[in-house]
Design a protein around this motif. Structure first.
Motif, PDB file in Angstrom:
ATOM      1  N   THR A 184       0.872  -1.015   0.018  1.00 12.12           N
ATOM      2  CA  THR A 184      -0.155   0.089  -0.247  1.00 12.12           C
ATOM      3  C   THR A 184       0.781   1.286   0.003  1.00 12.12           C
ATOM      4  O   THR A 184       1.841   1.464   0.714  1.00 12.12           O
ATOM      5  CB  THR A 184      -1.029   0.325   1.125  1.00 12.12           C
ATOM      6  N   SER A 190       0.231   7.928   1.442  1.00 14.43           N
ATOM      7  CA  SER A 190      -0.770   8.792   0.846  1.00 14.43           C
ATOM      8  C   SER A 190      -0.273  10.181   0.753  1.00 14.43           C
ATOM      9  O   SER A 190       0.742  10.823   1.538  1.00 14.43           O
ATOM     10  CB  SER A 190      -2.191   8.751   1.774  1.00 14.43           C
ATOM     11  N   THR A 228      -2.172  14.169   0.091  1.00  9.62           N
ATOM     12  CA  THR A 228      -3.522  14.921  -0.018  1.00  9.62           C
ATOM     13  C   THR A 228      -3.795  16.059  -0.954  1.00  9.62           C
ATOM     14  O   THR A 228      -2.474  16.287  -1.454  1.00  9.62           O
ATOM     15  CB  THR A 228      -4.028  15.648   1.311  1.00  9.62           C
ATOM     16  N   ARG A 282      -7.509   5.232  -9.510  1.00  8.62           N
ATOM     17  CA  ARG A 282      -6.698   6.018  -8.469  1.00  8.62           C
ATOM     18  C   ARG A 282      -5.379   6.361  -9.074  1.00  8.62           C
ATOM     19  O   ARG A 282      -5.004   6.196 -10.004  1.00  8.62           O
ATOM     20  CB  ARG A 282      -6.304   4.826  -7.575  1.00  8.62           C
ATOM     21  N   MET A 329       3.017   7.703  -3.794  1.00 13.38           N
ATOM     22  CA  MET A 329       2.072   8.334  -2.695  1.00 13.38           C
ATOM     23  C   MET A 329       0.572   8.158  -3.521  1.00 13.38           C
ATOM     24  O   MET A 329       0.491   9.017  -4.598  1.00 13.38           O
ATOM     25  CB  MET A 329       2.341   9.596  -2.260  1.00 13.38           C
ATOM     26  N   GLU A 330      -0.613   7.690  -2.841  1.00 16.04           N
ATOM     27  CA  GLU A 330      -1.705   7.374  -3.386  1.00 16.04           C
ATOM     28  C   GLU A 330      -2.446   8.720  -3.233  1.00 16.04           C
ATOM     29  O   GLU A 330      -2.457   9.222  -1.688  1.00 16.04           O
ATOM     30  CB  GLU A 330      -2.629   6.355  -3.028  1.00 16.04           C
ATOM     31  N   HIS A 353      -5.379  10.802  -1.465  1.00 19.81           N
ATOM     32  CA  HIS A 353      -6.505  10.448  -0.802  1.00 19.81           C
ATOM     33  C   HIS A 353      -7.484  11.720  -0.316  1.00 19.81           C
ATOM     34  O   HIS A 353      -6.816  12.818  -0.298  1.00 19.81           O
ATOM     35  CB  HIS A 353      -5.918  10.136   0.807  1.00 19.81           C
ATOM     36  N   SER A 359      -8.620   9.226   6.314  1.00 20.09           N
ATOM     37  CA  SER A 359      -8.369   9.637   4.941  1.00 20.09           C
ATOM     38  C   SER A 359      -8.843   8.185   3.851  1.00 20.09           C
ATOM     39  O   SER A 359      -8.735   7.245   4.300  1.00 20.09           O
ATOM     40  CB  SER A 359      -7.146   9.894   4.543  1.00 20.09           C
ATOM     41  N   PRO A 389      -8.644   6.673  -0.255  1.00 21.80           N
ATOM     42  CA  PRO A 389      -8.271   6.788  -1.321  1.00 21.80           C
ATOM     43  C   PRO A 389      -9.245   7.498  -2.374  1.00 21.80           C
ATOM     44  O   PRO A 389     -10.353   7.194  -2.406  1.00 21.80           O
ATOM     45  CB  PRO A 389      -7.877   5.422  -2.144  1.00 21.80           C
TER      46      PRO A 389
END
Length: 94
Positions: free
Chosen positions: A4, A7, A9, A40, A50-51, A53, A61, A63
């Motif tokens: 994973t 994240s 923002t 995503r 970094m995903e 979110h 948070s 995704p």
């Protein structure tokens, strides 16, 4: 167990874009949203994925999942850092 990514923002993305920090962005198929392929958003900054979110005060948070239109296209125009957007829909859910 799949990895994973960390994240990020949208506020952090805005700050990164404003500072001209080098990054890349890609969109990963993530099922469907409203019956359309959904994606995503993954930013890679200094070699770290970094995903993106969504944040809602008081909640964990989650995704950010976006449809191609207007989600991915609008997001990329604003926060893609000027890179060309290409989509491979061959792996997206129909």
């Amino acid at each position: 167990m799949p990895h994973t990514p960390a994240s990020i923002t949208i506020a952090q993305v805005k700050s990164m874009v404003a500072s001209d920090h080098s990054f890349s962005v890609r969109y990963v198929p993530s099922g469907t949203k409203g019956g359309k392929p959904a994606f995503r958003c993954i930013y890679t900054i200094d070699g770290v994925a970094m995903e993106l979110h969504s944040t809602v005060p008081g909640l964990p948070s989650q995704p950010k999942i976006m449809a191609v239109w207007p989600g991915v296209i609008r997001h990329h125009l604003r926060f893609g850092g000027g890179s060309i957007l290409t989509l491979d829909l061959s792996h997206a859910a129909a």
